[in-house]
Motif scaffolding. Sequence first.
Motif, short mmCIF file in Angstrom:
data_model
loop_
_atom_site.label_atom_id
_atom_site.label_comp_id
_atom_site.label_asym_id
_atom_site.label_seq_id
_atom_site.Cartn_x
_atom_site.Cartn_y
_atom_site.Cartn_z
N GLY A 108 42.38 21.43 -14.51
CA GLY A 108 41.22 21.34 -13.64
C GLY A 108 40.03 20.83 -14.43
O GLY A 108 39.56 21.51 -15.36
N PHE A 109 39.56 19.64 -14.12
CA PHE A 109 38.44 19.05 -14.86
C PHE A 109 37.12 19.54 -14.28
O PHE A 109 36.89 19.46 -13.07
N ARG A 110 36.25 20.03 -15.15
CA ARG A 110 35.01 20.67 -14.70
C ARG A 110 33.85 19.69 -14.65
O ARG A 110 33.79 18.74 -15.42
N TYR A 111 32.96 19.95 -13.72
CA TYR A 111 31.73 19.17 -13.55
C TYR A 111 32.00 17.71 -13.19
O TYR A 111 31.42 16.79 -13.76
N MET A 138 36.59 31.84 -1.26
CA MET A 138 35.26 31.56 -1.81
C MET A 138 34.76 30.19 -1.37
O MET A 138 35.54 29.26 -1.20
N GLY A 139 33.44 30.07 -1.21
CA GLY A 139 32.84 28.77 -1.00
C GLY A 139 32.71 28.02 -2.32
O GLY A 139 33.01 28.55 -3.39
N GLY A 140 32.25 26.77 -2.24
CA GLY A 140 32.02 26.00 -3.46
C GLY A 140 33.32 25.52 -4.09
O GLY A 140 34.33 25.33 -3.43
N THR A 141 33.28 25.33 -5.41
CA THR A 141 34.45 24.88 -6.16
C THR A 141 34.50 25.59 -7.50
O THR A 141 33.49 25.63 -8.23
N ILE A 142 35.65 26.12 -7.85
CA ILE A 142 35.79 26.80 -9.15
C ILE A 142 35.69 25.81 -10.30
O ILE A 142 35.48 26.21 -11.45
N LEU A 143 35.82 24.52 -10.01
CA LEU A 143 35.74 23.51 -11.06
C LEU A 143 34.32 23.00 -11.25
O LEU A 143 34.06 22.24 -12.18
N ALA A 144 33.40 23.41 -10.38
CA ALA A 144 32.04 22.89 -10.37
C ALA A 144 32.08 21.39 -10.09
O ALA A 144 33.15 20.78 -9.99
N SER A 145 30.92 20.79 -9.95
CA SER A 145 30.86 19.40 -9.52
C SER A 145 29.70 18.70 -10.19
O SER A 145 28.89 19.32 -10.88
#
Length: 429
Positions: A108-111, A138-145
Motif C-alpha cells: 500500500g503506497f502512502r500519500y 472507516m471513512g477516508g483512506t488508510i493509505l492517505a492521499s
Amino acid sequence: MTDQDLDFTIERLGECRFPSPMRKGRFAGDGERIMYHSRFDDMKPYLAAGAEPPALELAGPRERIFFDPATIACGIVTCGGLCPGINNVIRAVVLSLYHHYGVRRIYGFRYGYEGLVKRLGHNPLDLTPEVVERIGEMGGTILASSRGPQDPAEMVDNVEELGIGILFAIGGDGTLKGAGKIAGEAARRGRPISVIGIPKTIDNDISFIQTTFGFETAVAEAKLATYAANTEALGAKNGIGLVKLMGRDSGFIAAYTALVDSQVNYCLVPEVPFTLPGLLRSLEERLTARGHAVIVVAEGAGQELLAATGGRDASGNVKLGDIGTYLRDAIKEHFARSGREINLKYIDPSYIIRSQPANPHDSALCLLLGHNAVHAGMAGRTNMVVGFWNNQFTHVPIDLATRQRKKIDPDGWLWSSVLASTGQPRDIR
C-alpha cells in the motif's frame, strides 16, 4: 465526442498462460461485450450499415490469467480528495488478491503518487487480510492521499524494484491520467506491468462510467443538509436555506439531492448558467408566494459571476471562487436594500460528506469494483479503468474515460426531472 471516436479496445500485456486458481463462480469470455447504446434508435445507423454498434468489454474473472500469482507483488495507491468507500475498495482488492489468487505480497503506497517515488521516503505498508479486516467501517483512506503529478519514470523505477506486476490506482480524472502515464512508461520499457484504475470521484463525472463509488453516500448525506435547510427556512419569516454541495464541473450531487429531497426549490449547477438578477427576481416571487425557499448550489456553478481567483491547485484544477458565500452575501445585501426582512441560513457540509464511511449500496459497489479490478489485472489487462455501464461491470480505456468530463445534459431527462421537482424556471437569467 462522437460515436466515431469510441474505441473501447483494452490493452493486453500478452498471452494468458496460467490457469486461474479460482474454482467458484462464472468466468467471463474474452469476447463478451456490453452495448454502449441502450436505445434501439441509437443502434439503427450501425445496423443499417452492417456495422457492429460500439460495445465495452465485460469485466469478470477469466479462465486463464497472465500472471503467476506465486511470483508477483501488487501495489495499491489512493490519490486526490477523500470520498466515501476508498477503504472498502482497498479491502476488496487485498482480499481478492489474497483469497482468490493467492498473491501474498501486496504493498500500500502512502500519500498518493508521492508514495511511488522512492526518494521521498514514504515506505509502503504491507497489506494483509488482517490489516484491512475492519477498514471498511472507516471513512477516508488508510493509505492517505495527496494531489499533484510525479515523474512516471521514477514511479516505474520503484514499481520494478519491488517486483510489482499489477498497480491499482484509486482516484478520479487526474489520478487516472497519471495511471495512464505510468502504463505508458512501463510499455516504453517493455515491462509487463498492469495498471488498473478504479474510479473514485464523489462528483460522478468520469465518462463512460454510469456511477462511481461514494456518489450515493454523498447524496444521502447531502439530504441531511437540505433537510436542515428546509427546517430552518420554515421556522422563520421569509426563511431561506442555502446549501453548497460538491460539484466542480458536473452537478450530479446537487441534481440528485434535489430529487431525493423534493423540498429543494432551486438547484444551481455548472452546466446550466444563471444570473444573479434572474435568481433574485425569482426568489422574490417565491418568497411572496410561499414565504420560504431552499437553494442548493454546486461549487462549480455560477463561476462567471465571481472575480477570477487565478491559478490551479496541485491536481491542475482551476481554483474556484466560493459561490456559496457569494450567494449568501448577495442575497442578504439585495433584500436589505429593498427593505424586506429575510432569515438566511447557509450550510456547507462538503468535508463532512466526503469523510463519511460508505453506505451499504456503495459498500457493495466498492467490493465488486475491487474484485473486477483484480480480475482485470490478473488477466493482463492494462491502461484501463473498471467501469459500470448499463448495470454491468466493464473495462474502459483510461484515455477514453479521461478525454472529457461527464456532465448533466441540460436537455436530458435528469435535468428535466430536476425542473419538475423543484418548480424553478428553466432559464434563471
